[in-house]
Design an enzyme around this catalytic site. Structure first.
Site, PDB file in Angstrom:
ATOM      1  N   ASP A 337       0.755  -1.163  -0.230  1.00  0.00           N
ATOM      2  CA  ASP A 337       0.116   0.103  -0.036  1.00  0.00           C
ATOM      3  C   ASP A 337       0.753   1.310  -0.210  1.00  0.00           C
ATOM      4  O   ASP A 337       1.965   1.017   0.425  1.00  0.00           O
ATOM      5  CB  ASP A 337      -0.776   0.096   1.269  1.00  0.00           C
ATOM      6  CG  ASP A 337      -1.887  -1.001   1.405  1.00  0.00           C
ATOM      7  OD1 ASP A 337      -2.328  -1.233   0.161  1.00  0.00           O
ATOM      8  OD2 ASP A 337      -2.384  -0.966   2.580  1.00  0.00           O
ATOM      9  N   ASP A 739      25.717 -32.356  18.735  1.00  0.00           N
ATOM     10  CA  ASP A 739      24.378 -32.041  18.319  1.00  0.00           C
ATOM     11  C   ASP A 739      24.003 -30.876  19.152  1.00  0.00           C
ATOM     12  O   ASP A 739      23.378 -29.987  18.497  1.00  0.00           O
ATOM     13  CB  ASP A 739      23.487 -33.084  17.951  1.00  0.00           C
ATOM     14  CG  ASP A 739      23.627 -33.944  16.715  1.00  0.00           C
ATOM     15  OD1 ASP A 739      24.455 -33.607  16.086  1.00  0.00           O
ATOM     16  OD2 ASP A 739      22.733 -34.571  16.613  1.00  0.00           O
TER      17      ASP A 739
END
Ligand code: ATP
Length: 900
Positions: A337, A739
């Site tokens: 817009d 990990d």
């Protein structure tokens, strides 16, 4: 807590009762509302106005879920069985590691849930209520029975209300009845006995949407007592909030699991054939499967996305749906817009044009030179003061649309005061503004003429303002300083065009009056009122571009994203602003809504590629634009704020709503809410989306390469005639250490250099693209070979520490790898070693833990390790460094364009 229901069975027929008796029932007055103490007591008594949702996990369920993986359960069972037959300490160590792993998983999940909950709370709707005689905004949860609630177009109705005042008020009750025609509402009590929900036209129900007009109502039911609450169980939304990437990775890890299970079986078979003890080999194979199956990938992605979303709020981008974070990174077109997003939405009235003459301000009422002149300015002053929905809050702040505020203030400065004028010219009706109508009308009864005399005959006057071309079509003549004149549409249109080309937002004002008519005789409907108007003036407002908008547009361009302006404003105004911001080039044209309406889908599909500015566009046309862009495989972000923008926001790949001026309906339909309504925020969010996606990719690259390294180490050893190189606890420990912390710290990695200088990643592109597969295989193989080469060291030095060396090399190699892949292209030394501190801390912590396992006598017995000599430790570190150097060479080749 068990809260009392606000309703009794007799009181449920609110629609049959008149407003007075309902207000009396709830002990509230319509213009004062409840007192704060009444509201507080009722909140305690009836509880929060919320719908209980199913599907939220408790802390225990979250914790239990960590163990609910099939392979983990097999591992626990295998460890227990092997403990019974053999070494109990092994079993205990395995159980402790599995438990620690679960705790890490749990903490991550828990923090992610909290982050998401905080986002949900921020995205919650609010309600406007009258309390202690003042208009205030409260969170929807705090509404209580008896509250006087004010509604306007774009609201989602916050509770069940019996309406007490309506102005052109329409509601879409599809969420409740499935019937998606807008229903006009009234306030009168309904005759008869029982009415179906859809026929209770003096009620407004929770969850439904105000599509037009304004209203106020008294709250008669909240939360689960509302009609919506009663069927809430049926309406429970689809809770699957998984992102496309998560879906893909879930499928991928399922397929990969099968391969890993097969490899684990092979490791078992090979070891068994070499004569290793079968129980040990079984445990090794299961541990390998647990360590290598990336079943936690989708969960890790949730964590990354949730934390990313939490960070984005700080830059005013509120994520309403998690997949948006991922999608943002792929955006190729941003349709925005103009008003308020690219411009400041801080309007001021600069010029008033009357019959060819331009004024900078209102002449003060007494500056006017003759009677006609004076009457004219009074009429215009009254029009600007009265034709708006401005309200004044408790602190004297003006609430309303910036366009209207600008006109209101201009009138006020010249002493045309709304409160006084409203007394002499009370409003008796309104035809609301919508983006489609591009105009609004207020109808007033004239009790006292503008000259101050008491009106002799009942008079009614209507003021209409709106887009000039729309207003002109409704006008018959014009009023000037010298009285009524014929209307010169052509010259007015020329004047509009000229002003618009300078970037002004131009509005027209007109009026109409009726004599000898009582208000009851006048039907307040658009086609009855808004015709045969008299044109009064053109108003030129300025709305400067937002600071930083131009830079944001330039950043879009360098990032391969096309910025497009879609506005309801005049084409020339739109084009002028678009050029100023760099959205349109000098020779570019603008496409108007009317022109767009004439294009077939095929023609529009052709046109969208060349159009950067659309003006006077209706919300429905926005959907066509999105669809046409999508047909070219564009990934579209689209902004919107109105009620009718919701479908286009849903259709877009990333729907973006305004947090400040937007309607609740638009926010509900959007994936991203701009808390500051600023275009620049979308670009910042895209950058953040790209960063998060890059980091997810790095995490996957890291864990998958590590897993490949572990698998190959175990698989190659028997093939090379070596004994089993790692014990089950070693495998699990490496998995826990590497990990866990370093992997997660990767999500703190700053954006890559040039993240906004490269084209967007195609949404359909595999996460493993750009050489990830190759990397995983060759680096995995390298890690395995380096780890196993410690075995050769044993031959050279005749040391017995080779297994501890394999264990340590494998751990260190993974840490070296994580440092090397911090960037996909840049060297670690360009990045700076210290630029990701969480990762550095994670690595140091991991090294410290590994050294503890090697050198603490107690842990040595548990982990079956030996103290390495300094030289041996040096060899392990040097082998690990080879990984770093090799990956640096890979990146160098990538930079030179030789690889991938
Ligand atoms: P954007 O789409 O970029 O937000 P916009 O505000 O111009 O721009 P709309 O809100 O759809 O878009 O308004 C369309 C047109 O309606 C405006 O250009 C203006 O001419 C007219 N308009 C806007 N606000 C009002 C109002 N409060 N009363 C009357 N007319 C209005």
């Amino acid at each position: 807590m068990n809260h009392k229901s606000a309703q009794t069975s007799v009181d449920k027929d609110w629609y049959l009762q008149d407003v007075g008796s309902i207000l009396a029932h709830f002990k509230v007055s319509a213009d004062q509302g409840l007192s704060s103490s009444q509201a507080r007591k009722r909140h305690q008594q009836y509880g929060p106005n919320s719908i209980q949702s199913a599907g939220q996990r408790s802390i225990w369920q979250l914790l239990l879920a960590q163990f609910m993986d099939f392979m983990i359960l097999v591992l626990i069972a295998a460890a227990i069985i092997s403990g019974i037959f053999g070494d109990l300490t092994d079993t205990l160590v395995i159980l402790v590691i599995v438990f620690l792993n679960a705790i890490i998983g749990f903490i991550q999940d828990y923090r992610a849930e909290k982050a998401l909950e905080a986002l949900r709370k921020m995205a919650a709707n609010s309600a406007r209520v009258r309390r202690d005689g003042e208009l205030i905004t409260i969170p929807v949860e705090q509404l209580v029975p008896g509250d006087i609630v004010i509604l306007e177009a774009g609201n989602i109705i916050p509770a069940d209300l019996r309406l007490i005042e309506v102005a052109d008020f329409q509601v879409d009750e599809a969420p409740l009845t499935g019937e998606s025609v807008a229903i006009s509402k009234t306030t009168q009590a309904l005759p008869g006995k029982v009415h179906a929900l859809g026929d209770q036209i003096n009620m407004a129900f929770k969850g439904c949407i105000v599509t037009k007009g304004r209203a106020s109502g008294v709250c008669v039911a909240i939360g689960m007592d509302t009609e919506f609450g009663k069927i809430a169980a049926l309406l429970q939304k689809d809770t699957d909030n998984k992102t496309p990437l998560q879906h893909r990775l879930t499928r991928f890890s399922k397929r990969l699991s099968l391969i890993i299970l097969a490899v684990s079986a092979l490791v078992f078979a090979l070891g068994y054939l070499r004569g290793e003890p079968p129980v040990l080999m079984f445990l090794t194979a299961v541990s390998l499967a647990v360590a290598a199956i990336p079943e936690a990938l989708p969960a890790v992605i949730t964590v990354s996305l949730a934390f990313g979303a939490k960070r984005m709020v700080k830059s005013n981008a509120l994520i309403r749906r998690l997949p948006a974070v991922e999608a943002l990174g792929s955006v190729t077109t941003i349709c925005s817009d103009k008003t308020g997003t690219l411009t400041q939405n801080r309007m001021s009235l600069e010029k008033i044009l009357i019959a060819g003459k331009s004024y900078n301000t209102f002449p003060e009422a007494n500056d006017a030179t003759n009677d006609d002149n004076e009457d004219f300015w009074r009429l215009l002053g009254a029009a600007l003061a009265l034709n708006n929905d401005i309200e004044i809050d408790g602190d004297g702040k003006l609430l309303g649309e910036p366009t209207e505020i600008a006109l209101y203030l201009a009138a006020q400065q010249s002493n045309y005061q709304k409160p006084e004028l409203s007394r002499t010219m009370p409003r008796i009706g309104e035809i609301a503004f919508t983006s489609e109508r591009k105009r609004m009308t207020t109808v007033h009864r004239v009790l006292q003429s503008l000259q101050g005399a008491k009106a002799e005959k009942p008079e009614i006057i209507a003021f209409t303002k709106g887009a000039p071309e729309v207003i002109l079509d409704l006008c018959e003549d014009s009023l000037g300083e010298n009285g009524r004149q014929p209307l010169h549409k052509k010259s007015i249109r020329q004047a509009v065009e000229q002003l618009a080309q300078q970037g002004y937002r131009v509005l027209a004002v007109a009026y109409r009056e009726w004599n000898n008519l009582t208000p009851n005789e006048l039907k307040i409907e658009a086609n009855n009122i808004e015709q045969s108007l008299s044109f009064i003036a053109l108003l030129a407002l300025i709305d400067p571009p937002r600071e930083g908008a131009q830079e944001a547009v330039a950043m879009c361009r360098s990032a391969g994203i096309t910025p497009v302006m879609i506005t309801g404003d005049h084409p020339a105004t739109a084009l002028a602003i678009a050029k100023r911001l760099g959205i349109a080039a000098e020779q570019d044209k603008v496409m108007g809504g009317e022109q767009l309406a004439q294009l077939s889908d095929a023609e529009l599909k052709q046109a969208v590629l060349e159009t950067a500015v659309y003006a006077r566009v209706n919300p429905e046309q926005k959907i066509r634009i999105v669809e046409s862009l999508q047909s070219h495989h564009q990934f579209v972000a689209m902004t919107g704020d109105g009620v009718n923008d919701a479908p286009a926001l849903k259709k877009a790949d990333v729907g973006v709503a305004m947090g400040k001026v937007g309607t609740e309906v638009a926010r509900e339909a959007a994936q991203l809410v701009l808390l500051d309504d600023n275009f620049k925020t979308i670009v910042v969010a895209v950058r953040e989306g790209r960063r998060i996606f890059d980091n997810i990719r790095k995490f996957i690259k890291y864990t998958m390469t590590s897993n490949t390294g572990e698998i190959l180490t175990l698989l190659l050893a028997p093939l090379l005639g070596m004994p089993i190189p790692l014990l089950p606890i070693h495998i699990l420990w490496i998995n826990l250490l590497t990990d866990g912390l370093p992997g997660l710290a990767l999500s703190a990695e700053p954006a890559e250099r040039g993240v906004m200088q490269r084209p967007p990643r195609p949404a359909s592109e595999s996460i493993f693209a750009h050489g990830m597969w190759q990397h995983m295989i060759w680096v995995g193989l390298l890690i395995a070979v380096l780890s196993l080469s410690s075995f050769a060291w044993m031959n050279i030095s005749s040391s017995t520490h080779w297994q501890t060396m394999v264990f340590t090399t494998l751990t260190f190699a993974q840490l070296a790898h994580v440092m090397a892949i911090r960037s996909e292209r840049d060297s670690l030394f360009t990045l700076g070693i210290l630029t990701n501190r969480p990762l550095l801390i994670a690595i140091m912590l991991t090294v410290a833990l590994q050294l503890m396992v090697i050198y603490t006598p107690f842990l040595q017995t548990l982990f079956k390790t030996q103290a390495l000599t300094l030289l041996e430790l040096g060899v392990c570190s040097a082998l690990a460094c080879v990984v770093l150097i090799a990956v640096e060479i890979e990146k160098w080749l990538v930079r030179r364009g030789v690889l991938y």
